[in-house]
Every structure is written in C-alpha cells, then in structure tokens.
Write a protein that holds these residues in place. Sequence first.
Motif, PDB file in Angstrom:
ATOM      1  N   THR A 179       0.812  -1.210   0.000  1.00 12.49           N
ATOM      2  CA  THR A 179       0.000   0.000   0.000  1.00 12.49           C
ATOM      3  C   THR A 179       0.844   1.257   0.000  1.00 12.49           C
ATOM      4  OG1 THR A 179      -0.131   0.175   2.395  1.00 12.49           O
ATOM      5  CG2 THR A 179      -1.835  -1.122   1.306  1.00 12.49           C
ATOM      6  N   GLY A 180       2.121   1.135   0.330  1.00 10.28           N
ATOM      7  CA  GLY A 180       2.980   2.309   0.303  1.00 10.28           C
ATOM      8  C   GLY A 180       2.912   3.160   1.548  1.00 10.28           C
ATOM      9  N   LYS A 182      -1.708   2.119  -4.076  1.00  8.55           N
ATOM     10  CA  LYS A 182      -0.418   2.716  -3.731  1.00  8.55           C
ATOM     11  C   LYS A 182      -0.035   3.781  -4.753  1.00  8.55           C
ATOM     12  CE  LYS A 182       4.416   1.407  -3.026  1.00  8.55           C
ATOM     13  NZ  LYS A 182       5.376   0.294  -3.100  1.00  8.55           N
ATOM     14  N   SER A 183      -0.248   3.488  -6.045  1.00 11.20           N
ATOM     15  CA  SER A 183       0.163   4.422  -7.085  1.00 11.20           C
ATOM     16  C   SER A 183      -0.728   5.647  -7.118  1.00 11.20           C
ATOM     17  CB  SER A 183       0.100   3.767  -8.463  1.00 11.20           C
ATOM     18  OG  SER A 183       0.790   2.558  -8.475  1.00 11.20           O
ATOM     19  N   SER A 189       1.817   3.601 -11.545  1.00 10.84           N
ATOM     20  CA  SER A 189       3.250   3.480 -11.790  1.00 10.84           C
ATOM     21  C   SER A 189       3.816   2.142 -11.324  1.00 10.84           C
ATOM     22  CB  SER A 189       3.994   4.620 -11.097  1.00 10.84           C
ATOM     23  OG  SER A 189       3.579   4.698  -9.755  1.00 10.84           O
ATOM     24  N   GLU A 190       3.133   1.495 -10.371  1.00  4.30           N
ATOM     25  CA  GLU A 190       3.679   0.255  -9.834  1.00  4.30           C
ATOM     26  C   GLU A 190       3.297  -0.954 -10.671  1.00  4.30           C
ATOM     27  OE1 GLU A 190       5.319  -0.164  -6.751  1.00  4.30           O
ATOM     28  OE2 GLU A 190       5.448   1.979  -6.408  1.00  4.30           O
ATOM     29  N   LEU A 191       2.489  -0.711 -11.719  1.00  2.45           N
ATOM     30  CA  LEU A 191       2.017  -1.848 -12.512  1.00  2.45           C
ATOM     31  C   LEU A 191       2.391  -1.681 -13.978  1.00  2.45           C
ATOM     32  CD1 LEU A 191      -1.575  -2.038 -11.007  1.00  2.45           C
ATOM     33  CD2 LEU A 191       0.239  -3.686 -10.626  1.00  2.45           C
ATOM     34  N   GLN A 239       5.197  -3.444 -20.611  1.00  6.07           N
ATOM     35  CA  GLN A 239       5.985  -2.253 -20.329  1.00  6.07           C
ATOM     36  C   GLN A 239       5.472  -1.582 -19.065  1.00  6.07           C
ATOM     37  OE1 GLN A 239       7.051  -0.889 -23.904  1.00  6.07           O
ATOM     38  NE2 GLN A 239       8.053   1.004 -23.277  1.00  6.07           N
ATOM     39  N   ASN A 240       6.381  -0.975 -18.319  1.00  6.87           N
ATOM     40  CA  ASN A 240       5.945  -0.219 -17.160  1.00  6.87           C
ATOM     41  C   ASN A 240       5.094   0.957 -17.616  1.00  6.87           C
ATOM     42  OD1 ASN A 240       6.441   2.315 -15.303  1.00  6.87           O
ATOM     43  ND2 ASN A 240       6.689   0.508 -14.015  1.00  6.87           N
ATOM     44  N   ALA A 241       4.021   1.177 -16.932  1.00  7.66           N
ATOM     45  CA  ALA A 241       3.028   2.148 -17.392  1.00  7.66           C
ATOM     46  C   ALA A 241       3.550   3.575 -17.473  1.00  7.66           C
ATOM     47  CB  ALA A 241       1.801   2.079 -16.500  1.00  7.66           C
ATOM     48  N   LEU A 242       4.673   3.845 -16.864  1.00  8.52           N
ATOM     49  CA  LEU A 242       5.180   5.211 -16.919  1.00  8.52           C
ATOM     50  C   LEU A 242       5.992   5.475 -18.181  1.00  8.52           C
ATOM     51  CD1 LEU A 242       6.334   5.972 -13.277  1.00  8.52           C
ATOM     52  CD2 LEU A 242       4.359   6.871 -14.474  1.00  8.52           C
TER      53      LEU A 242
END
Lengths: 355, 297, 245
Positions: free
Chosen positions: A62-63, A205-206, C91-93, C132-135
């Motif tokens: 969750t960050g 988290k993002s 960003s984490e996915l 690819q990383n979404a960012l």
Amino acid sequence: MLQKLGERKTDKNQIPFSLIIVAFVLLILPLLIHNEYIIHIFVMVFFFAFLGSSWNIVSGFTGELSLGHAALVGIGGYVSTLLFINAGLTPWIGMIVGAIVTVIAGIIIGYPCFKLRGPFFTLTTIAFAELLRIYVSNTETGPFGIQLKGSMGLLVPLLGNAPHFFEFSSKIPYYYIMLMAMFVATWITFLIRKKRLGHYLLAIKSDPDAAQALGVNLTKYRLIAMIISSAFASFGGVFYAQYFRYINAARIFGLDLSIEIALIALIGGQGTILGPIFGALLLVPVGEYLSLKLGGSLPGSDLAIYGLIMMAVVLFMPRGINNIVVKVFNNVDNFLMRLWRLKPREILNKKGRSP
Amino acid sequence: MLVRLIPALIEGILLGGLYGIIAVGLNLIFGVLRVVNFAHGSMLMLSVFSYYFLWKIFGFDPFFSIIIVAPAMFVLGYFLQHILIRPLFVRERALVVEPTSVLMLTTGLMFFLDNLILAIFGPNYFSITTKISSSYFNLAGVAVPWPKIIAFFGGLFLIFLVTWLLNKTEIGKVIKATAQNRDAVAMCGIDVYKIYDLTFGMGVALVSIAGAFASQMFYVQPSIGTVFGVKSFLVIVLGGLGNILGSLIGGLVFGIVEALGSQVIASSASTMLSFLLFIIILFFRPQGLLMRRAERR
Amino acid sequence: MIILELKNLSKNFGGLKAVSNFNMVVEKKEIKGLIGPNGSGKTTIFNMIACYYPPTEGDILYEGKSILGLRPDIVCQMGIARTFQLTRPFSELSLIENIMVGAFATTSEEKEARRRAEEIYELLNFNASLNQNALDITTADRKKLELARALATGPKLLLLDEIMAGCNPQEKKELIDILLMLRKEKDITMIIVEHDIRAIISLCDKISVLDRGMKLVEDLPNVVANDQRVINVYLGEEYVAAKSK
C-alpha cells in the motif's frame, strides 16, 4: 511454476533456479551443520524474513509505512502465552485465538490509520504500538483479572521437550517451523501479487483516486491486507514466546522491533516478494555479529554501526537489494546452464514470449 | 483534589512550553522540507550533552552556552541536510522526496547518534547544577524551579521571534513560501535546496536552544532524545503542520494532559493518554487541530 | 430512455463558482459532446458525476436514481466510468496490469481479467508492449490507457475527458471509429469533452457548450459550430467583429 514465473515481465519477481537450490540447501542445513548458534542465527533470519513479509503485505503493497507492526506481533504473543499460562491451553490452539484477537486489533488500528497519509499514518501506527507497550508494561493485573505482570514479562512454562505444547528442547524443530512459515508467507505474498488483491493494492499505492474511479473500494482492500498481515504477525509473536520461553512488553511491543521489521523489508526491497528474505539474510547476521563483537565491550556501538549501514543503504541502494540479488542469481543461472550446455535463460524467455 | 490540581497544572504548562519549543524546530523542518526527521530527538540529546560538558569543563551556565551551542548546532544541521538528505532530493530529481527513503535515513541517523553517545558515555545519568537550577520561585504556594520558568518564557519569546522572522523578514517569507509551494519558489529563481539547508540548520539550532532548558530540567543521558523525539511529532501533528503557533498550543495541550493525567494514573502511563488523545484527534480531524482541511480540486 | 440527468448542478470552490445551474439530459446510447474554453467547468462536471466530490447544489440522476453522496467506486460498479484529463497511470504496474485493474471490476479471477485486458489492448492498438511499465509510454498511449482502463470496467456510461489530446489525425480517426463501434456493439453511452471540433462533430449526436460554468447552448453539432455565441466564447468578440466586417 518455474515456467509460468519465467513468463512474468518483471525479472525481480522471477524465482531463479539457483535460488531454488539455495532453498533446498536451507532445507537440509540442520543435517549438515550441528552448531547450535548458527542454527539459532538462521531461525532468527527466518523469523525476521517472515515478519518482514507480513509487514510487506500491508506496507509494501500500500505504500504507507507502518512503524507499529510490533503491536500485532505482541498481541499474538501475549494472548497465546496468557492462555498457556492461565488455562494450560496449548499454543497450537492458542495461536488461532491469538490470530483472531490480532486480526480484530488490526482492523481497529487499521481503520483510523488508513484515513491518514504519509507521516501521519506512520505516526499513528507508532502511537498504537506505544499505547499497548506502555499499558502492558505498567499493568500488573489487567481486565478480567488477567495477570499481565507489567514490565516483568511472562515466563512460558518450561516443559522441556513438549511438541504438543509448541516447546522443543532442540533448536531444530524451531528451525523447520520458521522455515516453513517463511516459505508460506512468501508464497502468500506471491499469490496476493498475482491476484486481484495485489493489483488493487498496488493501484491504491500508485494513485488512490484513479483506483477509486475504477471501482476499487479503498478501505475494504486495505483492511483485507491488514487482516492477512495481522494473522501472520501474530504467529510471529507466538513463535517468539515459545522459542525464547519469555516475552515482555518492552521488546515485543517495542518501537525497536517495529523498526527492525520495517527495515528488513525496506532494505530487501519494498513491495517485492523475495525482498524480506534477502533483507533478513543481510541484516540479521550482521546485527548478530556486531552485537557479539562489540555489544559486550562497548554497549550500543553495534547498533551505531547498524545505523550507519541503514543510512548507507538508503543513500546508495534505495530500491533495496532485491533487484541486485535477483540479477546475481540470474547470472548464476546462466552460468550453470551454460556449464551444462543448456540454453541460457534469455533465449528461453524470448521463445516463451513470441506472440 | 483541587489543591493537587494546581501544581499539576503549572507543571503541565511549563512542561508544555518545553514540548512546544522542541516541536517548533521540527515543525519548521517538516513544514518546509516535508521531511520526517526521526533524528530530531537525537539533536536534542547532542545539544544537551554539549551543555553538560561546557558546564563540566568550563563551568559555563547553560543559558550562556546557548551562544556557543546554537550556532554550532546550526552548522551541524546545515551540513546534515546538505550531505545526507539533499542527495535524496537530487536523486528523485524532484523537489519532494519519497517518504520511505527519508524515514529510513533519519532513523539510521538516530540509531547511529543515540548509540554512539551511548557507547562513548555509557548509560549513566548526569545532571547539571547551577545557581539558577537549584533555586525556586514561589508561585501560588508551589515551589517551581527557576529553570522551568525561564524555559517557559524563553520558549515563548523564541516562538514569537521565529514567527516574526517568518513573517517580517525577507528570508523568512521565502522560507514560508517554500513551505507552501516549492515549485513556485523555484520558478522565482530561488535555490530551493539552499533554503532547505538553511531551514534544517535553523530547526536544529532551535531544538538546541530547547536543549539548554531541558538540560536543567532533566537528567543528561543518551535516551533523553527518544522520549522527546516521539512526543514532538505528536505535538506538531496536533498543532498543525507548518503552524508555528500551533506547536506551542499543541505542546501546552500535551503538557497539561500529561501532568493532569499523572495525578490520576502513574506518570509513565500518562504518556498513554497523550497517545490516545493523538489518535482520537487525528481520527476526527486528520489535518490536526489548527489547520483547515484542504478541499480537493 | 434517459440514462443520466443533471438538474441545476452547481459547484462552488470557496468564492469561485465553477459550475452554475447546469442542466443536461443524456439518452441511452447517445454520444454527448461537452465543450467550452479551458476553465469553463467541464472537468468539474465530470468529477461530480463520478462522485469525486459532491455538488454544492443540484442533483444527479443515474438511471432514474439520485447518486449524490455515493462513493466513486460504488458509482463505478453501477456502470459509470471516467478517464482523467491529466493521465494517471498506475506506476507500480505494467500496462496490461493497469488495464486489468479496471477489468477486475467485473471479475475476481485474474485469468479472466487478463483475458479481458488483452482483448482491450488489442482493440486499442497500443504502441507500447503489454508488459511495459506504465510510466514509460508515450502520451498517446497514456490517453489510450485511460480509455482502456475505463472500458475494462464494463461501463454503461463513459465519461471521456480529452482522450484525443496529443494524438495525431490518424490516431484520432482510429479512436473515433472505436468509440462509434463501442456505442453500436456494447450499447455504451458517452459524454465526451474534447477540443478538436472536427472530432466532436463527427462523433456527437448533441453538443453542450459551457462558458464560465454555465450552459451557453445545447444543440446539434452543425448548429453549435455555427452559433455566433459559441465562436465568441472560443475566439473572442473582437475576432468575430473583425470577421464580420
């Protein structure tokens, strides 16, 4: 499982073959090494890796950094031990009761905390843990006449070798129990990541707002993570009590413990699956070594160096050591495969990924 | 019962003042850099030890030593920020830093400093006794040690000085602006990192002045930092981030609650009340007591 | 059949009246356009429909029932999905996992979610690869990702906030075709905020024009495009005056 893992995009979540070999070595280690102290070190490594994984499930995904995880560990340990001392209940069942109580506590703690962001969240987790620590440290007799024994702590009844009561005279059963626990925690972390819960948590988290717009109930999923994390943490507390046969509030509810747990997960690699294991493998032996060499002569100097290590890792390896370690193991894999004249992993992967 | 309340109230107010001053330094750092400095308590501890040794070796009264210790601590804070924390900002290539890194860094710093002092001096307790520290003032029939009174009023003066500085001087306004919108400040051509360095130094200098007071009110020992460290966080959150006056009020609230609480339960457990209060307040007002909730846009 | 009704909607931010007395009715399977200069309140209206924040006054009726006070995730489960003007990828996915987050609104099985996500990935013809990383993707892909995620939730009503910004004419044409296909085959109703007049005209059945929080006019695309008041609002009175000379 290897093949499926091989298809995953992020290398950092792939389990290299050479790591499997390490796991196997860990399984047979007690048969090879008979040094009680070394076995103890490994028990502690697994213990902290396990707790680090449990912390990772809530904080890594969750960050929001919890520095009050010890609260959950302590509740599990105290509930089980109190039941053991006062009702003669075996910790094997006591741990289930402990888990239930801890989960309820986790929800009570989580609900207000999750309304907060960043440092506020962290501070509130600290507040909860400190609350518990101070209360238990200063209370001889609690509600319903339960003997909390204040700062004296609880002494687990010494039964010698009593497997039915989660007590063993040798360290080896503890070794295997904790090793299994660590594997289970890692496996559960992997499952979470794969399934909806993990995707939702990382989305939260993002970007919590964007996640909500896609139908994610923020509170519900954060609490689910908290529940799973609490259940694991409580087992850690029970194990601690049964291993050391003594438990006291200052240690088991302490900020030091919370920080250690968080640190192991962070240095290993926040939000990664194998991170806590790597973190524990690095920090626990180092901590023990420092404590051994310096703790006696200059008390505190070992922790001072620990602090320096922490700072160094943050400054020079902020994402934790996970990626580096996995890369090393991947290289070992390639080397071994070339040695046995098998195709290197890259080619295997390219073929696996063709549309 | 009421008779016992008055001394407790006075004690609470004076103690609260001290909490307030310690929190102001932290608030400045937190408000401007958004950095959680877990080593704040260690800064207090270092300054307390400095005062002790200046007194022990040279016989300087801690209040006098402030002119030596405060600038020294300012320099220390400036360089800690410049060398240890600034790289984190630069690395993120942003003007805001990821909380985990800073948390870990300052925790490591805290571990290092606290245990370094512990290793060097051992867990022994020292205390400073000066002419002022051993004299008392009679307030409504209660004997209040002079240092506490000086600390309280000195602290009040300090807080108002800081508030004046922030509002009336050019550099102060720049610092305030940075706290509100660092990007805008950067676009005005101001080196935000330098402001960070300066603010950090100021924050540490402030807490070192608080150390002068604390060194005469409490035992000098390595763990003096941890106790105040954690509490000062609770204080600034209660009072509101970036709100200097709020730190004072938060400190007073804390001090009074603790002092009154220790009449009812054991003093060590009265800290529990503070934590409970903290949790309850944040639950109903996540932004602290004195800040308005920011509306989403 | 009316799917959405905005009644006397107003939103104040402190002293700023972002939206004032806005009324709009959206029929099922309609593609409604919402245009106006920057700051005229379009995104604010979207935010209110998606229950990101409540209106200061007025009501929002979705499928006949008021949705005031509901949480954004509930509203999404009910069938309203939205994209964000400033793209917000997770960003984490990875790219595909981002879409899966949307897909998980319809299923709890990750295999099913992945299948749905891959379908949508193929449909939208992304430049970047699945994993690819979404960012690390282009702006156009980011906009497509916003659409993909919202689409994955299986919506009945889609709120699209400037998804064509940053796309070249070819990409715009692609998107227009996709949206028209979605309306036809999946029965999706859409409200589109866009600055490209040509795109809006080719897509929308009716267009609402906003100016400083108030509805200026609502009519067929061609009528709106030639309405003096609309041209005024976009180009300014002096231009209009100069042109008519």
